[in-house]
Design a protein around this motif. Structure first.
Motif, PDB file in Angstrom:
ATOM      1  N   ASN A 101       1.273   4.108 -14.358  1.00 12.63           N
ATOM      2  CA  ASN A 101       0.128   4.454 -13.515  1.00 12.63           C
ATOM      3  C   ASN A 101       0.606   5.368 -12.394  1.00 12.63           C
ATOM      4  O   ASN A 101       1.643   5.103 -11.778  1.00 12.63           O
ATOM      5  N   HIS A 102      -0.144   6.431 -12.112  1.00 13.99           N
ATOM      6  CA  HIS A 102       0.369   7.402 -11.141  1.00 13.99           C
ATOM      7  C   HIS A 102      -0.740   8.211 -10.493  1.00 13.99           C
ATOM      8  O   HIS A 102      -1.872   8.260 -10.975  1.00 13.99           O
ATOM      9  N   VAL A 103      -0.367   8.840  -9.407  1.00 12.60           N
ATOM     10  CA  VAL A 103      -1.239   9.758  -8.670  1.00 12.60           C
ATOM     11  C   VAL A 103      -0.451  11.031  -8.402  1.00 12.60           C
ATOM     12  O   VAL A 103       0.739  10.976  -8.091  1.00 12.60           O
ATOM     13  N   VAL A 104      -1.119  12.182  -8.524  1.00 16.40           N
ATOM     14  CA  VAL A 104      -0.531  13.464  -8.145  1.00 16.40           C
ATOM     15  C   VAL A 104      -1.451  14.108  -7.120  1.00 16.40           C
ATOM     16  O   VAL A 104      -2.657  14.239  -7.346  1.00 16.40           O
ATOM     17  N   LEU A 105      -0.880  14.495  -5.972  1.00 18.61           N
ATOM     18  CA  LEU A 105      -1.618  15.171  -4.911  1.00 18.61           C
ATOM     19  C   LEU A 105      -1.232  16.642  -4.866  1.00 18.61           C
ATOM     20  O   LEU A 105      -0.047  16.980  -4.930  1.00 18.61           O
ATOM     21  N   ASP A 106      -2.222  17.502  -4.737  1.00 13.25           N
ATOM     22  CA  ASP A 106      -1.991  18.925  -4.480  1.00 13.25           C
ATOM     23  C   ASP A 106      -1.934  19.110  -2.971  1.00 13.25           C
ATOM     24  O   ASP A 106      -2.948  18.959  -2.283  1.00 13.25           O
ATOM     25  N   LEU A 107      -0.753  19.427  -2.450  1.00 10.78           N
ATOM     26  CA  LEU A 107      -0.575  19.597  -1.008  1.00 10.78           C
ATOM     27  C   LEU A 107      -0.795  21.038  -0.566  1.00 10.78           C
ATOM     28  O   LEU A 107      -0.717  21.340   0.627  1.00 10.78           O
ATOM     29  N   PRO A 137       0.819  -1.214   0.000  1.00  7.15           N
ATOM     30  CA  PRO A 137       0.000   0.000   0.000  1.00  7.15           C
ATOM     31  C   PRO A 137       0.854   1.266   0.000  1.00  7.15           C
ATOM     32  O   PRO A 137       1.897   1.331   0.654  1.00  7.15           O
ATOM     33  N   LEU A 138       0.401   2.259  -0.757  1.00  6.13           N
ATOM     34  CA  LEU A 138       1.054   3.563  -0.829  1.00  6.13           C
ATOM     35  C   LEU A 138       0.122   4.592  -0.207  1.00  6.13           C
ATOM     36  O   LEU A 138      -1.083   4.615  -0.496  1.00  6.13           O
ATOM     37  N   LEU A 139       0.681   5.453   0.638  1.00  3.10           N
ATOM     38  CA  LEU A 139      -0.116   6.324   1.487  1.00  3.10           C
ATOM     39  C   LEU A 139       0.091   7.796   1.158  1.00  3.10           C
ATOM     40  O   LEU A 139       1.173   8.204   0.719  1.00  3.10           O
ATOM     41  N   ALA A 140      -0.940   8.582   1.409  1.00  6.47           N
ATOM     42  CA  ALA A 140      -0.833  10.031   1.246  1.00  6.47           C
ATOM     43  C   ALA A 140       0.183  10.565   2.245  1.00  6.47           C
ATOM     44  O   ALA A 140       0.141  10.233   3.433  1.00  6.47           O
ATOM     45  N   VAL A 141       1.104  11.400   1.770  1.00  3.55           N
ATOM     46  CA  VAL A 141       2.162  11.931   2.639  1.00  3.55           C
ATOM     47  C   VAL A 141       1.696  13.157   3.431  1.00  3.55           C
ATOM     48  O   VAL A 141       2.398  13.609   4.338  1.00  3.55           O
ATOM     49  N   ALA A 142       0.540  13.696   3.082  1.00  2.00           N
ATOM     50  CA  ALA A 142      -0.023  14.860   3.778  1.00  2.00           C
ATOM     51  C   ALA A 142      -1.464  15.010   3.348  1.00  2.00           C
ATOM     52  O   ALA A 142      -1.922  14.343   2.408  1.00  2.00           O
ATOM     53  N   ASP A 143      -2.197  15.851   4.023  1.00  2.00           N
ATOM     54  CA  ASP A 143      -3.551  16.168   3.592  1.00  2.00           C
ATOM     55  C   ASP A 143      -3.465  16.868   2.240  1.00  2.00           C
ATOM     56  O   ASP A 143      -2.565  17.688   2.000  1.00  2.00           O
ATOM     57  N   GLY A 144      -4.381  16.572   1.338  1.00  2.00           N
ATOM     58  CA  GLY A 144      -4.330  17.208   0.029  1.00  2.00           C
ATOM     59  C   GLY A 144      -5.505  16.816  -0.843  1.00  2.00           C
ATOM     60  O   GLY A 144      -6.468  16.194  -0.389  1.00  2.00           O
ATOM     61  N   THR A 145      -5.387  17.168  -2.124  1.00  2.00           N
ATOM     62  CA  THR A 145      -6.425  16.895  -3.117  1.00  2.00           C
ATOM     63  C   THR A 145      -5.824  16.138  -4.288  1.00  2.00           C
ATOM     64  O   THR A 145      -4.742  16.484  -4.768  1.00  2.00           O
ATOM     65  N   VAL A 146      -6.506  15.107  -4.730  1.00  2.00           N
ATOM     66  CA  VAL A 146      -6.053  14.333  -5.883  1.00  2.00           C
ATOM     67  C   VAL A 146      -6.323  15.134  -7.158  1.00  2.00           C
ATOM     68  O   VAL A 146      -7.462  15.488  -7.448  1.00  2.00           O
ATOM     69  N   VAL A 147      -5.264  15.442  -7.915  1.00  2.00           N
ATOM     70  CA  VAL A 147      -5.428  16.202  -9.155  1.00  2.00           C
ATOM     71  C   VAL A 147      -5.161  15.349 -10.394  1.00  2.00           C
ATOM     72  O   VAL A 147      -5.579  15.722 -11.498  1.00  2.00           O
ATOM     73  N   ARG A 148      -4.486  14.230 -10.227  1.00  2.00           N
ATOM     74  CA  ARG A 148      -4.286  13.281 -11.316  1.00  2.00           C
ATOM     75  C   ARG A 148      -4.317  11.872 -10.748  1.00  2.00           C
ATOM     76  O   ARG A 148      -3.727  11.622  -9.692  1.00  2.00           O
ATOM     77  N   ALA A 149      -4.970  10.970 -11.468  1.00  2.00           N
ATOM     78  CA  ALA A 149      -5.055   9.586 -11.000  1.00  2.00           C
ATOM     79  C   ALA A 149      -5.372   8.684 -12.187  1.00  2.00           C
ATOM     80  O   ALA A 149      -6.420   8.836 -12.821  1.00  2.00           O
TER      81      ALA A 149
END
Length: 260
Positions: free
Chosen positions: A164-170, A114-126
């Motif tokens: 495959n990737h995810v981008v979070l807006d922190l 499992p890969l976890l969010a490193v901080a609170d944020g918003t998913v902008v790419r998935a």
């Protein structure tokens, strides 16, 4: 006149494909370095975030040893890091010169982690529709990756590189990229709000990857094609050096520190 093709047997078989490979290489160089950002716009203090994994892992291509860590500033990866799971010494298959040519992803303990969010944020790419390929952990497979596969992926665009990737807006112009995710493993969608420690997806082997691992980086925009890298530090760990084994504890919800 009818075109005629014949194989010159006085040379190795791969000689006939050398012009194609060289042409691809030239185009890759022009694409990666010709219009890519040279370096971060301004010097920034490292942003402290939680680690994106839990358990026992080791680092590769770490910015603690050199920057740019992956040999180029392209794709916002000046301060990127790769991590592979090492739950116990010897449990991760090593590199072999000749055999086996490749291994199934299930042989690597990182696959499916499992890969976890490193901080609170918003998913902008998935996105998680690309396949997970076999490992590239033999000499022949690695040459195939470096000479042909990587060039084709580079010419196809950044999405084929990161897989495959995810981008979070922190927040405050800081974005976190998780690359090479497992196909079909996303648990979030674009627009979702996430909290630190929340599962996002699972570790895979998609894109330009030699084996199942996580490629993680912070950058100043959501698009790796135009973003520049931002230094990071993992809370309680720092920035592990190449081949350094580290233990990542469970993450508790909190925002990234050092954003301004």
């Amino acid at each position: 006149m009818i075109a005629h093709f014949s194989l010159d047997l006085s040379y190795p078989w791969w000689w006939n494909f050398l012009p194609i490979v060289l042409s691809c290489g030239i185009l890759v160089v022009a694409n990666r370095w010709g219009g890519a950002p040279d370096s971060p716009r301004v010097a920034r203090e490292p942003i402290e975030v939680a680690p994106p994994v839990t358990g026992r892992w080791s680092a590769q291509n770490s910015p603690a040893d050199r920057t740019p860590s992956h040999g180029t500033h392209a794709y916002g990866q000046t301060y990127a890091i790769d991590v592979v799971a090492e739950p116990e010494p010897g449990t991760r298959p090593g590199f072999h010169w000749l055999w086996p040519l490749a291994r199934r992803n299930s042989a690597f303990p990182a696959f499916g982690a499992p890969l976890l969010a490193v901080a609170d944020g918003t998913v902008v790419r998935a996105t998680d529709r690309q396949r997970d390929h076999l490992s590239r952990t033999s000499l022949l497979a690695l040459l195939y990756l470096m000479i042909l596969e990587a060039s084709v992926r580079d010419l196809s665009g950044v999405k084929r590189i990161v897989g495959n990737h995810v981008v979070l807006d922190l927040g405050n112009g800081t974005y976190a990229l998780y690359a090479h995710l497992q196909r079909g493993s996303l648990t979030v969608r674009e627009g979702d709000r996430v909290t630190a420690g929340q599962p996002l997806a699972r570790c895979g082997n998609s894109g330009n990857s030699t084996e199942p691992h996580l490629h993680f980086q912070l950058m100043d925009g959501p698009d790796p094609d135009t973003a520049r890298g931002i230094p990071f530090t993992w809370r309680g760990i720092g920035v592990p050096r190449n081949r350094e084994v580290f233990e990542a504890p469970a993450t508790t919800s909190q925002p990234a520190q050092g954003l301004s």
